[in-house]
Scaffold this motif. Structure first.
Motif, short mmCIF file in Angstrom:
data_model
loop_
_atom_site.label_atom_id
_atom_site.label_comp_id
_atom_site.label_asym_id
_atom_site.label_seq_id
_atom_site.Cartn_x
_atom_site.Cartn_y
_atom_site.Cartn_z
N HIS A 37 -18.79 43.87 22.93
CA HIS A 37 -19.55 43.24 21.85
C HIS A 37 -20.82 42.57 22.35
CE1 HIS A 37 -16.11 44.03 19.29
NE2 HIS A 37 -15.32 43.42 20.17
N GLY A 38 -21.11 42.70 23.63
CA GLY A 38 -22.34 42.15 24.18
C GLY A 38 -22.24 40.70 24.59
N ALA A 39 -21.04 40.18 24.79
CA ALA A 39 -20.84 38.80 25.21
C ALA A 39 -20.46 38.76 26.68
CB ALA A 39 -19.76 38.14 24.38
N VAL A 40 -20.99 37.74 27.39
CA VAL A 40 -20.66 37.57 28.81
C VAL A 40 -19.22 37.06 28.92
CG1 VAL A 40 -21.25 36.40 30.96
CG2 VAL A 40 -23.06 37.11 29.40
N MET A 41 -18.39 37.73 29.69
CA MET A 41 -16.96 37.40 29.77
C MET A 41 -16.72 36.25 30.75
SD MET A 41 -15.21 41.20 29.65
CE MET A 41 -16.06 41.78 31.12
#
Length: 782
Positions: free
Chosen positions: A141-145
């Motif tokens: 989803h384009g979020a930094v994990m």
């Protein structure tokens, strides 16, 4: 190409349709820049690209081009030290994966041969390590994990702890102070947790006011008891933001290191998408691969205008550039003359752009340096030009540049002025363009131009058909037949009195009536010829089908007969073996009694010989079935007579008489001697001429210049082809033809693949129009 021509022929609409077939913005970018090429080799290469992509779609139905993005702007930013966002990094990882999937898809295909595509995808770099690095930091989803770094995991754990403590504290207010709140909820203002407090209870809940409702009845207050907790939470979020920026900067630097290879991948993926968008459009239009030339030849069968719906368009045959270089089309308005002009012009532009054209297989188009068109009403009020003046201005410009490498399309040439002067001007303009050896298609209403094609070399008349019964055009193009006026017939059908029509006929000249009668006769003859052709074609198809069925029945009969022969021989052999064993046993018994019988040894040998000769032979029995029968016509035979050799049950030809009642007969590749009684006369032919034979080390054999592989199974066809090429090379033939038919194209591909790798085959090509077209491959031998 002139931009005005692209506009007149509606080339932009084709580009719009092509853009819809592109799977990515990379492909759409290539489509937008597409222009017709004037270089023959470049056009042929573009057509080969499209054909390879079309073969993949035909075999697989799709190509994996999903997940590919235009990452060039992001790559450019990394080269100047810019930090990419998480979504930009994710797009790069997705593009890397998409390129690797495409390469695997093409490399895993065994058929057909795809040299261009295979070479293209071989340049795609897998870049697995860079993709893994990005995927380990950023989710789908384009979020930094959290796992992007240990520090980020610690910070986010701290954030969650602080959020829990703040919410727990705020929940105590919503429960204990619910009467003072507009809603018993916790909300956020300026990234801080607040309570919606009623205006009159502002002093009851101490804290910081961050916002108020539009009516002013509600204040959003951060209680003083949670200010410190909110401060700690904000501080942790700032640390999180810094850590994310650090992670993205490291990813951007890694991307920058692979930037050259990523640029190459993007260029290849864009080109492949461009190739398949052309193939998809061809499939949508049911188009075919055109053979390109630079000699001005156009041959299209059942060609359709690509912008007219399939259920409305009328296919037409168009040919120009071989027997004639100019076509003058006459006929009624709305009959399809202008559509024919645009069909030829637009298909030419499409072919020169590497697009397949909506026509039947075997079509041929030319690469022109320029395409000129004067089509439509171009009256200009701003320039104070009439329709005639506007057309003449355009024509004057065309005449300045036209040459033998030009295609010129004139619509209603000479219209808009006095008919007599306009007709004369039209003929002069056509003479000038024809003299410069350009390819010309012109439409006109002038009756004077109907005879133009008969008086000029290289010019042919044509017309669009009009159905008198329905009073509507059929939109069929009739090459070789000039159009005729239908005014009298139409008027009669609409109810005009016959006396008026007859009076009108008397007022036209005898020559005009003769021309109209001639045209009517030509139309009737052409229509009859077309009907006869369709009927003959149907009969031929039925005959071929019947021949195929008979051949299958004959093959079944032969197989059954051979099996019966084999079974009978096996049974006879067993019976013979049993008889021999019994005879041996009897002989041995008699031998043991020799002292009593006093028989001599030679008598035993004679007895054994009689047993052996008693063995029946089925082969002799077969020969007896075909034994010479009494010849009804014992006529004298001469060289060239066709006869039946009764002993072999084969037809042959008399070569010469070798003795009294003895002849030499050519049966296939064999020459045999036979008695007159063994020959049955069939018919008399021309004197026999011995076929030339190839000599190889004292041996001789016949080799045809063509090999028919139609109906063969794949492996059998290759075995026959291999042996045939060896024989043809030994025979010294410079070229041979391999007939494989059209069908699915598998046999043609197999023949051409074999030709590529054979040391004695220097080149190959598809057969010409008079050689069998795409159903034949011609091999050049060395």
């Amino acid at each position: 190409m002139n931009q005005r021509i692209l506009h007149v022929l509606e080339y932009k609409k084709i580009i719009d349709q092509l853009s819809e077939q592109a799977a990515s913005s990379l492909g759409k970018e290539k489509v937008a820049a597409l222009k017709p090429s004037t270089d023959l080799e470049e056009v042929r290469f573009l057509q080969k690209e499209t054909d390879e992509a079309a073969q993949v779609l035909r075999l697989k139905g799709h190509v994996p081009l999903g997940g590919i993005f235009d990452i060039k702007p992001s790559l450019k930013r990394t080269t100047i030290g810019g930090v990419l966002s998480a979504l930009e990094c994710l797009d790069i990882a997705s593009t890397i994966y998409g390129g690797r999937q495409l390469r695997r898809f093409i490399e895993d295909m065994e058929e057909p041969e795809m040299p261009i595509l295979r070479e293209l995808v071989s340049g795609i770099e897998p870049l697995r390590e860079l993709e893994r690095q990005i995927r380990s930091c950023i989710d789908d989803h384009g979020a930094v994990m959290d796992g992007a770094s240990d520090k980020l995991r610690t910070i986010r754990s701290k954030i969650r702890t602080n959020e829990g403590r703040v919410r727990e504290k705020m929940d105590t207010f919503t429960k204990s102070k619910s009467k003072m709140l507009s809603d018993a909820i916790v909300t956020i203002r300026n990234e801080r947790y607040v309570l919606p407090v009623k205006q009159e209870y502002r002093g009851s809940i101490g804290g910081i006011v961050h916002d108020q409702s539009s009516s002013g009845a509600t204040l959003f207050i951060e209680p003083q008891s949670v200010v410190d907790l909110n401060n700690q939470l904000q501080e942790a979020r700032v640390q999180e933001k810094h850590e994310i920026e650090k992670i993205l900067k490291e990813l951007s630097e890694a991307i920058a290191e692979d930037q050259p290879r990523l640029y190459d991948n993007v260029a290849i993926l864009g080109h492949v998408d461009f190739m398949f968008s052309r193939a998809k459009l061809g499939k949508l239009m049911k188009a075919s691969l055109p053979e390109m030339n630079d000699e001005g030849r156009i041959k299209m069968r059942q060609a359709r205008h690509p912008l007219i719906p399939e259920d409305e368009v009328v296919p037409n045959d168009v040919e120009i550039g071989e027997d004639f270089t100019s076509i003058v089309i006459t006929g009624p308005n709305t009959g399809g003359k202008t559509v024919t002009l645009k069909l030829v012009g637009l298909c030419t532009l499409m072919a020169q752009s590497g697009l397949q054209i909506p026509a039947m297989d075997g079509c041929e188009l030319a690469v022109f340096q320029e395409v000129y068109a004067d089509i439509g009403d171009e009256q200009s009020i701003e320039q104070s030009l009439s329709t005639f003046s506007s057309h003449m201005t355009n024509i004057v410009d065309i005449l300045k540049h036209v040459d033998e490498k030009s295609l010129v399309l004139f619509d209603e040439l000479g219209a808009g002025t006095d008919p007599q002067e306009g007709a004369a001007l039209a003929m002069s303009i056509l003479d000038e363009v024809v003299q410069r050896k350009a390819r010309v298609i012109a439409t006109t209403h002038y009756p004077e131009l109907k005879a133009y094609g008969y008086n000029r070399e290289g010019v042919v008349n044509a017309s669009v058909e009009f159905d008198i019964q329905t009073l509507r055009p059929t939109y069929r193009l009739l090459i070789g037949v000039p159009g005729r006026s239908n005014a009298f017939e139409i008027s009669r059908r609409l109810g005009l009195e016959e006396t008026i029509i007859e009076s009108a006929k008397q007022q036209i000249g005898v020559d005009s009536r003769s021309v109209e009668n001639m045209i009517a006769s030509l139309e009737e003859s052409k229509r009859g010829a077309e009907q006869d052709y369709k009927k003959a074609e149907k009969i031929l198809q039925e005959a071929e089908e019947l021949k195929k069925q008979l051949q299958e029945k004959w093959n079944q009969f032969e197989d059954k007969r051979e099996k019966l022969y084999a079974k009978a021989e096996e049974k006879a052999e067993k019976a013979i073996q049993q008889a021999r064993e019994e005879a041996e046993e009897i002989v041995n018994q008699i031998r043991n009694m020799k002292s009593e019988a006093q028989m001599k040894e030679h008598e035993w040998i004679e007895a054994r010989k009689m047993f052996d000769e008693a063995k029946p032979e089925l082969a002799k029995k077969k020969k007896e079935e075909h034994a010479p029968k009494p010849n009804k016509e014992m006529r004298e035979l001469k060289a060239g007579d066709e006869v039946k050799l009764l002993t072999l049950n084969q037809n042959g030809t008399i070569v010469e008489q070798t003795g009294k009642n003895e002849y030499q007969v050519q049966v296939g590749v064999m020459k045999v001697k036979a008695k007159r009684k063994e020959l049955e006369f069939i018919k008399s032919e021309q004197p026999y001429k011995e076929k030339p034979m190839a000599k190889v080390k004292g041996k001789a054999f016949h080799v045809k210049t063509e090999l028919d592989l139609r109906g063969e199974r794949y492996e059998d066809a290759l075995n026959r082809l291999e042996k045939y090429i060896d024989d043809a090379v030994l025979a010294g033939y410079p070229r041979v033809s391999i007939i494989h038919g059209k069908g699915t194209g598998a046999l043609r591909t197999a023949v051409q693949n074999y030709a590529k790798n054979h040391r004695n085959i220097s080149d190959y090509r598809a057969g010409g129009m008079n050689e069998g077209g795409s159903g034949v491959t011609v091999l050049e031998l060395n």
